[in-house]
Design a protein around this motif. Structure first.
Motif, PDB file in Angstrom:
ATOM      1  N   ALA A  90       0.828  -1.227   0.000  1.00 51.66           N
ATOM      2  CA  ALA A  90       0.000   0.000   0.000  1.00 51.66           C
ATOM      3  C   ALA A  90       0.850   1.260   0.000  1.00 51.66           C
ATOM      4  CB  ALA A  90      -0.928  -0.025   1.213  1.00 51.66           C
ATOM      5  N   GLY A 146       1.042   0.648  -4.839  1.00 48.09           N
ATOM      6  CA  GLY A 146      -0.202  -0.027  -4.465  1.00 48.09           C
ATOM      7  C   GLY A 146      -1.344   0.923  -4.174  1.00 48.09           C
ATOM      8  N   VAL A 191      -4.075  -4.229   0.925  1.00 48.75           N
ATOM      9  CA  VAL A 191      -3.508  -4.744   2.187  1.00 48.75           C
ATOM     10  C   VAL A 191      -2.009  -4.459   2.246  1.00 48.75           C
ATOM     11  CG1 VAL A 191      -5.227  -6.598   2.320  1.00 48.75           C
ATOM     12  CG2 VAL A 191      -2.993  -7.070   1.293  1.00 48.75           C
ATOM     13  N   PHE A 207       0.819   2.305   9.193  1.00 48.53           N
ATOM     14  CA  PHE A 207       1.045   3.639   8.608  1.00 48.53           C
ATOM     15  C   PHE A 207       0.611   4.705   9.605  1.00 48.53           C
ATOM     16  CE2 PHE A 207       0.831   0.735   5.095  1.00 48.53           C
ATOM     17  CZ  PHE A 207       1.765   1.223   4.192  1.00 48.53           C
ATOM     18  N   PHE A 253      14.590   1.810   3.587  1.00 48.29           N
ATOM     19  CA  PHE A 253      15.781   2.122   2.802  1.00 48.29           C
ATOM     20  C   PHE A 253      15.388   2.770   1.479  1.00 48.29           C
ATOM     21  CE2 PHE A 253      18.958  -0.172  -0.140  1.00 48.29           C
ATOM     22  CZ  PHE A 253      19.819   0.908  -0.141  1.00 48.29           C
ATOM     23  N   HIS A 286      13.642   9.901  -1.553  1.00 47.28           N
ATOM     24  CA  HIS A 286      12.229  10.109  -1.925  1.00 47.28           C
ATOM     25  C   HIS A 286      12.020  11.347  -2.785  1.00 47.28           C
ATOM     26  CE1 HIS A 286      12.982  12.451   1.693  1.00 47.28           C
ATOM     27  NE2 HIS A 286      13.330  11.311   2.281  1.00 47.28           N
ATOM     28  N   TYR A 287      12.912  11.566  -3.733  1.00 47.23           N
ATOM     29  CA  TYR A 287      12.760  12.693  -4.667  1.00 47.23           C
ATOM     30  C   TYR A 287      11.717  12.310  -5.712  1.00 47.23           C
ATOM     31  CZ  TYR A 287      14.226  16.574  -7.641  1.00 47.23           C
ATOM     32  OH  TYR A 287      14.267  17.737  -8.371  1.00 47.23           O
ATOM     33  N   ALA A 290       1.902  -5.200  -5.501  1.00 52.35           N
ATOM     34  CA  ALA A 290       2.595  -3.900  -5.420  1.00 52.35           C
ATOM     35  C   ALA A 290       3.469  -3.971  -4.180  1.00 52.35           C
ATOM     36  CB  ALA A 290       1.581  -2.769  -5.320  1.00 52.35           C
ATOM     37  N   PRO A 314      23.565   4.257  -2.106  1.00 51.35           N
ATOM     38  CA  PRO A 314      23.914   5.398  -1.263  1.00 51.35           C
ATOM     39  C   PRO A 314      23.924   5.079   0.224  1.00 51.35           C
ATOM     40  CG  PRO A 314      21.578   5.462  -1.770  1.00 51.35           C
ATOM     41  CD  PRO A 314      22.115   4.194  -2.397  1.00 51.35           C
ATOM     42  N   PHE A 365      22.835   7.663   3.350  1.00 52.43           N
ATOM     43  CA  PHE A 365      22.294   9.012   3.501  1.00 52.43           C
ATOM     44  C   PHE A 365      21.742   9.230   4.908  1.00 52.43           C
ATOM     45  CE2 PHE A 365      17.757   7.960   3.391  1.00 52.43           C
ATOM     46  CZ  PHE A 365      17.739   6.736   2.732  1.00 52.43           C
ATOM     47  N   TRP A 382      19.060  17.240  -1.233  1.00 53.76           N
ATOM     48  CA  TRP A 382      17.947  18.164  -1.526  1.00 53.76           C
ATOM     49  C   TRP A 382      17.163  18.380  -0.244  1.00 53.76           C
ATOM     50  CZ3 TRP A 382      18.237  13.407  -4.378  1.00 53.76           C
ATOM     51  CH2 TRP A 382      17.542  12.342  -3.810  1.00 53.76           C
ATOM     52  N   ALA A 401       7.818  -4.274  -7.639  1.00 59.24           N
ATOM     53  CA  ALA A 401       7.522  -5.698  -7.810  1.00 59.24           C
ATOM     54  C   ALA A 401       7.680  -6.082  -9.280  1.00 59.24           C
ATOM     55  CB  ALA A 401       6.107  -6.011  -7.325  1.00 59.24           C
ATOM     56  N   PRO A 416      18.808   3.400  -7.805  1.00 56.95           N
ATOM     57  CA  PRO A 416      18.187   4.652  -7.382  1.00 56.95           C
ATOM     58  C   PRO A 416      18.942   5.923  -7.767  1.00 56.95           C
ATOM     59  CG  PRO A 416      19.198   3.553  -5.504  1.00 56.95           C
ATOM     60  CD  PRO A 416      19.317   2.612  -6.666  1.00 56.95           C
ATOM     61  N   GLY A 435      12.160   5.788  -9.027  1.00 55.79           N
ATOM     62  CA  GLY A 435      11.278   4.686  -8.649  1.00 55.79           C
ATOM     63  C   GLY A 435       9.839   5.102  -8.340  1.00 55.79           C
ATOM     64  N   ILE A 436       9.678   6.205  -7.609  1.00 56.36           N
ATOM     65  CA  ILE A 436       8.327   6.640  -7.237  1.00 56.36           C
ATOM     66  C   ILE A 436       7.602   7.180  -8.479  1.00 56.36           C
ATOM     67  CG2 ILE A 436       7.014   8.209  -5.753  1.00 56.36           C
ATOM     68  CD1 ILE A 436       9.514   8.183  -3.847  1.00 56.36           C
TER      69      ILE A 436
HETATM   70  C1  LIG Z   1      18.487   3.678  -1.606  1.00 56.88           C
HETATM   71  C2  LIG Z   1      17.278   3.968  -2.414  1.00 56.88           C
HETATM   72  C3  LIG Z   1      16.975   5.279  -2.726  1.00 56.88           C
HETATM   73  C4  LIG Z   1      15.855   5.572  -3.484  1.00 56.88           C
HETATM   74  N1  LIG Z   1      15.584   6.881  -3.785  1.00 56.88           N
HETATM   75  C5  LIG Z   1      14.518   7.193  -4.543  1.00 56.88           C
HETATM   76  C6  LIG Z   1      14.220   8.564  -4.847  1.00 56.88           C
HETATM   77  O1  LIG Z   1      14.868   9.499  -4.400  1.00 56.88           O
HETATM   78  N2  LIG Z   1      13.145   8.778  -5.661  1.00 56.88           N
HETATM   79  C7  LIG Z   1      12.383   7.766  -6.156  1.00 56.88           C
HETATM   80  O2  LIG Z   1      11.453   8.041  -6.910  1.00 56.88           O
HETATM   81  N3  LIG Z   1      12.638   6.477  -5.861  1.00 56.88           N
HETATM   82  C8  LIG Z   1      13.670   6.168  -5.066  1.00 56.88           C
HETATM   83  N4  LIG Z   1      13.928   4.874  -4.759  1.00 56.88           N
HETATM   84  C9  LIG Z   1      13.038   3.826  -5.294  1.00 56.88           C
HETATM   85  C10 LIG Z   1      11.728   3.784  -4.515  1.00 56.88           C
HETATM   86  O3  LIG Z   1      11.980   3.618  -3.137  1.00 56.88           O
HETATM   87  C11 LIG Z   1      10.885   2.613  -5.001  1.00 56.88           C
HETATM   88  O4  LIG Z   1      10.881   2.603  -6.412  1.00 56.88           O
HETATM   89  C12 LIG Z   1       9.471   2.704  -4.479  1.00 56.88           C
HETATM   90  O5  LIG Z   1       9.443   2.613  -3.081  1.00 56.88           O
HETATM   91  C13 LIG Z   1       8.627   1.578  -5.068  1.00 56.88           C
HETATM   92  O6  LIG Z   1       7.357   1.622  -4.495  1.00 56.88           O
HETATM   93  P1  LIG Z   1       6.469   0.328  -4.394  1.00 56.88           P
HETATM   94  O7  LIG Z   1       5.140   0.806  -3.907  1.00 56.88           O
HETATM   95  O8  LIG Z   1       6.553  -0.442  -5.650  1.00 56.88           O
HETATM   96  O9  LIG Z   1       7.162  -0.601  -3.297  1.00 56.88           O
HETATM   97  P2  LIG Z   1       7.518  -0.304  -1.779  1.00 56.88           P
HETATM   98  O10 LIG Z   1       7.603   1.159  -1.534  1.00 56.88           O
HETATM   99  O11 LIG Z   1       8.689  -1.146  -1.479  1.00 56.88           O
HETATM  100  O12 LIG Z   1       6.237  -0.854  -0.960  1.00 56.88           O
HETATM  101  C14 LIG Z   1       5.949  -2.214  -0.888  1.00 56.88           C
HETATM  102  C15 LIG Z   1       4.979  -2.449   0.239  1.00 56.88           C
HETATM  103  O13 LIG Z   1       4.545  -3.811   0.166  1.00 56.88           O
HETATM  104  C16 LIG Z   1       4.405  -4.307   1.475  1.00 56.88           C
HETATM  105  N5  LIG Z   1       4.514  -5.773   1.429  1.00 56.88           N
HETATM  106  C17 LIG Z   1       5.561  -6.506   0.984  1.00 56.88           C
HETATM  107  N6  LIG Z   1       5.302  -7.810   1.053  1.00 56.88           N
HETATM  108  C18 LIG Z   1       4.050  -7.924   1.566  1.00 56.88           C
HETATM  109  C19 LIG Z   1       3.222  -9.032   1.897  1.00 56.88           C
HETATM  110  N7  LIG Z   1       3.614 -10.288   1.679  1.00 56.88           N
HETATM  111  N8  LIG Z   1       2.009  -8.777   2.432  1.00 56.88           N
HETATM  112  C20 LIG Z   1       1.598  -7.514   2.658  1.00 56.88           C
HETATM  113  N9  LIG Z   1       2.339  -6.428   2.350  1.00 56.88           N
HETATM  114  C21 LIG Z   1       3.550  -6.629   1.817  1.00 56.88           C
HETATM  115  C22 LIG Z   1       5.527  -3.668   2.262  1.00 56.88           C
HETATM  116  O14 LIG Z   1       5.217  -3.626   3.648  1.00 56.88           O
HETATM  117  C23 LIG Z   1       5.569  -2.246   1.641  1.00 56.88           C
HETATM  118  O15 LIG Z   1       4.809  -1.339   2.383  1.00 56.88           O
HETATM  119  C24 LIG Z   1      15.020   4.531  -3.970  1.00 56.88           C
HETATM  120  C25 LIG Z   1      15.308   3.219  -3.637  1.00 56.88           C
HETATM  121  C26 LIG Z   1      16.423   2.921  -2.880  1.00 56.88           C
HETATM  122  C27 LIG Z   1      16.732   1.492  -2.544  1.00 56.88           C
END
Ligand SMILES: Cc1cc2nc3c(=O)[nH]c(=O)nc-3n(C[C@H](O)[C@H](O)[C@H](O)COP(=O)(O)OP(=O)(O)OC[C@H]3O[C@@H](n4cnc5c(N)ncnc54)[C@H](O)[C@@H]3O)c2cc1C
Length: 401
Positions: free
Chosen positions: A9, A13, A30, A35, A41, A44-45, A155, A180, A182, A206, A282, A288, A293-294
């Motif tokens: 989420a 997600g 879910v 939250f 790790f 978050h730009y 997700a 990194p 940080f 930043w 996923a 990064p 990523g975001i």
């Molecule tokens: C060092 C680093 C720096 C980064 N800096 C940046 C940046 O500056 N800008 C940027 O845009 N991106 C950045 N990223 C990338 C960014 O963090 C990701 O691309 C982004 O978080 C992906 O979002 P997501 O929703 O796909 O996954 P996530 O944010 O990883 O969320 C996944 C969620 O799924 C939940 N989950 C996992 N498994 C299960 C399960 N079995 N059951 C229920 N829940 C589950 C977890 O609890 C989590 O809350 C960085 C990444 C890294 C590693």
């Protein structure tokens, strides 16, 4: 019975769930986390094109109201010269803390009609004749729960349970290249997205919420073992050598949090199959260093929500719609993936790149366009097109004319 169950989420997600709910679907979202919470790790730009999506979804004002300043420019300091400017269009980027952003997204999903269960962990999928048709999970109390859905969307990040359980194949895989370390500093003002390339390392930073500056140093993956033996010493040494101007500003600042860091791999995963889809990390993950990523998760959320709508509404078969999702995701992601992986080696610039950076120096319009590659407001094929190269170098690169 739900139309869709979304596992995870955060940025991918919650966005996918809210977009599907706004199209009229019954959605269960879910996450095993509680939250608001930070991701262990991640910096978050969010680049301009990601911010444009938050605006379109009616969420940007909540980010702005979270005491998070806009970041209007890039400042890349190569030592002998600086490239600075704003990608077109010059709207602000933002870098809200994940505990802020993810809570805003999840609340927006709830307000859009999504049913949300946090502290809920998915451990198995429900199958019917080779097709995924729901989830097995455990809620906060630990009791087993089964929920059925027409589609289950993973997700759930880079260690995706959904991807593992469906056996999603990986392609274009590359090993970790850099990562990194940080932390957050009070009393330090940043000039925008600052970047100071060094040799096999690079300092960056930043502003984020509450007057704090996020300041990090990316280290080549091969050096992480050494860096880990003295994170603070290696971090300050790199900033002192490669970013003296930033080091000076940090003299008056104070580090407020512990260091976080590490490396991640690079991959694409097949993002769909019978009764399932993957979105965000996923489905594909890249280094990064370009902070995409975001922004990419928001883009993929729109693509997958449109595809699922097209399939569930009977406009076309779900498989066809999801295949188009994979193609479109890859069409836009592949060039930036390769570009990012090249930058992530943190190797000194190739002669071609040195020539390009030198030619950009003093050409504000093209420098802004170059920054548009990171902001995803200018595409790589557009920037590197022969006509644009001719504009930058003032002659045809191939004929020399
Ligand atoms: C060092 C680093 C720096 C980064 N800096 C940046 C940046 O500056 N800008 C940027 O845009 N991106 C950045 N990223 C990338 C960014 O963090 C990701 O691309 C982004 O978080 C992906 O979002 P997501 O929703 O796909 O996954 P996530 O944010 O990883 O969320 C996944 C969620 O799924 C939940 N989950 C996992 N498994 C299960 C399960 N079995 N059951 C229920 N829940 C589950 C977890 O609890 C989590 O809350 C960085 C990444 C890294 C590693």
């Amino acid at each position: 019975m739900y139309d869709a169950v979304v596992v995870g989420a955060r940025c991918a997600g919650s966005s996918t769930a809210l977009l599907l709910a706004r199209k009229g679907y019954k959605v269960l979202l879910v996450d095993r986390s509680a939250f608001p919470s930070d991701l262990a790790f991640s910096t978050h730009y969010i680049h301009q094109s990601g911010i444009a999506r938050l605006k379109r979804w009616g969420i940007l004002d909540r980010v702005v109201a979270s005491n998070c300043p806009p970041i209007t420019g890039f400042y890349f300091d190569f030592g002998s010269f600086v490239l600075s400017g704003s990608p077109p269009p010059a709207d602000g980027a933002y870098a809200p803390r994940r505990k802020v952003l993810d809570a805003i997204l999840i609340n927006a999903a709830i307000a859009s009609g999504v049913e949300v269960r946090t502290r809920f962990s998915v451990d198995e999928l429900l199958w019917d004749d080779g097709r995924v048709c729901g989830i097995h999970g455990r809620g906060n109390g630990g009791s087993a729960v089964v929920e059925k859905a027409q589609i289950v969307i993973g997700a759930d990040g880079m260690r995706s349970t959904v991807a593992r359980l469906v056996g999603a194949t990986e392609y274009n895989v590359k090993p970790p290249l850099q990562g990194p370390y940080f932390s957050y500093w009070s009393g330090v003002q940043m000039k925008g997205f600052e970047f100071y390339p060094g040799s096999y390392r690079g300092a960056f930073g930043w502003m984020t919420n509450d007057g704090l500056a996020l300041i990090g140093v990316g280290f080549a993956a091969k050096d992480h073992l050494t860096v880990r033996s003295d994170i603070e010493g290696n971090y300050l040494h790199a900033i002192g050598e490669d970013a003296p101007d930033l080091a000076e500003r940090m003299q008056n600042g104070h580090r407020e949090e512990r260091f976080v860091g590490g490396v991640v791999p690079n991959y694409f995963r097949k993002p769909f199959g019978m009764g399932w889809a993957l979105v965000g990390d996923a489905g594909y993950l890249k280094d990064p260093c370009t902070a995409e990523g975001i922004t990419d998760a928001f883009h993929s959320a729109e693509l997958v929500a449109d595809a699922i709508d097209s399939g569930l509404s009977g406009h076309q078969s779900l498989d066809q719609a999801l295949e188009a999702y994979e193609q479109e995701r890859n069409r836009t992601a592949f060039p930036l993936y390769e570009f990012t992986c090249q930058l992530a080696t943190l190797a000194p610039p190739t002669p071609e790149m040195q020539q390009l950076l030198g030619a950009l120096n003093g050409n504000q319009e093209q420098t802004n366009k170059f920054f548009g590659l990171f902001a995803q407001t200018v595409s790589l094929p557009e920037f590197f097109a022969p006509e644009n190269m001719q504009k930058i170098y003032g002659r045809d690169q191939h004929t020399g004319a």
